[in-house]
Design a protein around this motif. Structure first.
Motif, mmCIF file in Angstrom:
data_model
loop_
_atom_site.group_PDB
_atom_site.id
_atom_site.type_symbol
_atom_site.label_atom_id
_atom_site.label_comp_id
_atom_site.label_asym_id
_atom_site.label_seq_id
_atom_site.Cartn_x
_atom_site.Cartn_y
_atom_site.Cartn_z
ATOM 1 N N GLY A 15 0.817 -1.205 0.000
ATOM 2 C CA GLY A 15 0.000 0.000 0.000
ATOM 3 C C GLY A 15 0.846 1.248 0.000
ATOM 4 O O GLY A 15 1.172 1.786 -1.044
ATOM 5 N N ARG A 16 1.212 1.742 1.166
ATOM 6 C CA ARG A 16 1.963 3.001 1.274
ATOM 7 C C ARG A 16 3.364 2.892 0.681
ATOM 8 O O ARG A 16 3.880 3.843 0.140
ATOM 9 N N ILE A 23 9.851 4.674 -0.474
ATOM 10 C CA ILE A 23 10.172 4.750 0.944
ATOM 11 C C ILE A 23 11.535 5.411 1.151
ATOM 12 O O ILE A 23 11.666 6.341 1.950
ATOM 13 N N GLU A 24 12.542 4.946 0.430
ATOM 14 C CA GLU A 24 13.900 5.466 0.607
ATOM 15 C C GLU A 24 14.006 6.944 0.272
ATOM 16 O O GLU A 24 14.706 7.687 0.951
ATOM 17 N N ASP A 25 13.318 7.391 -0.783
ATOM 18 C CA ASP A 25 13.399 8.789 -1.217
ATOM 19 C C ASP A 25 12.322 9.667 -0.592
ATOM 20 O O ASP A 25 12.247 10.851 -0.896
ATOM 21 N N ASP A 26 11.478 9.059 0.294
ATOM 22 C CA ASP A 26 10.379 9.801 0.927
ATOM 23 C C ASP A 26 9.511 10.454 -0.149
ATOM 24 O O ASP A 26 9.175 11.626 -0.075
ATOM 25 N N SER A 34 -4.195 11.239 1.336
ATOM 26 C CA SER A 34 -3.693 12.234 2.272
ATOM 27 C C SER A 34 -2.174 12.318 2.188
ATOM 28 O O SER A 34 -1.478 11.354 2.519
ATOM 29 N N MET A 35 -1.667 13.462 1.788
ATOM 30 C CA MET A 35 -0.220 13.653 1.701
ATOM 31 C C MET A 35 0.419 13.543 3.088
ATOM 32 O O MET A 35 1.436 12.872 3.248
ATOM 33 N N THR A 36 -0.182 14.159 4.090
ATOM 34 C CA THR A 36 0.390 14.075 5.433
ATOM 35 C C THR A 36 0.326 12.639 5.964
ATOM 36 O O THR A 36 1.233 12.184 6.653
ATOM 37 N N GLY A 37 -0.729 11.926 5.610
ATOM 38 C CA GLY A 37 -0.839 10.529 6.010
ATOM 39 C C GLY A 37 0.238 9.676 5.363
ATOM 40 O O GLY A 37 0.789 8.761 5.986
ATOM 41 N N MET A 38 0.563 9.962 4.126
ATOM 42 C CA MET A 38 1.592 9.218 3.416
ATOM 43 C C MET A 38 2.954 9.426 4.059
ATOM 44 O O MET A 38 3.687 8.482 4.311
ATOM 45 N N TYR A 39 3.285 10.690 4.366
ATOM 46 C CA TYR A 39 4.573 10.954 5.017
ATOM 47 C C TYR A 39 4.608 10.355 6.418
ATOM 48 O O TYR A 39 5.642 9.867 6.864
#
Length: 83
Positions: A15-16, A23-26, A34-39
């Motif tokens: 999923g995320r 993940i490595e490059d954020d 949700s962008m904040t949820g993803m981060y």
């Protein structure tokens, strides 16, 4: 987020963390709710794993090249993921 954290500190995500580079490059996937949820999910993935080398992105075909293959009839389809 669907995930599995093993007793050895390996974090398997789906999923995320679609691909390891996300993940490595954020770097979030292009379609998200949700962008904040993803981060926040990226941060949590890195908190739960015992190191970036133990994060396994669930939808990334590169998993089969980042980790050694299982020998036998499943070679090339199954990777051995161990600390």
């Amino acid at each position: 987020m669907d995930c599995c954290v093993s007793s050895t500190g390996i974090f398997a995500s789906s999923g995320r963390g679609a691909r390891q580079e996300n993940i490595e490059d954020d770097r979030p996937v292009p379609i998200l709710h949700s962008m904040t949820g993803m981060y926040g999910a990226f941060d949590r993935i890195n908190e739960l794993a015992d190191g970036p080398h133990l994060v396994v992105a669930g939808h990334d075909p590169e998993v089969l090249t980042r980790f050694p293959p299982l020998t036998g009839p499943l070679s090339g389809r199954v990777a051995v993921i161990a600390p």
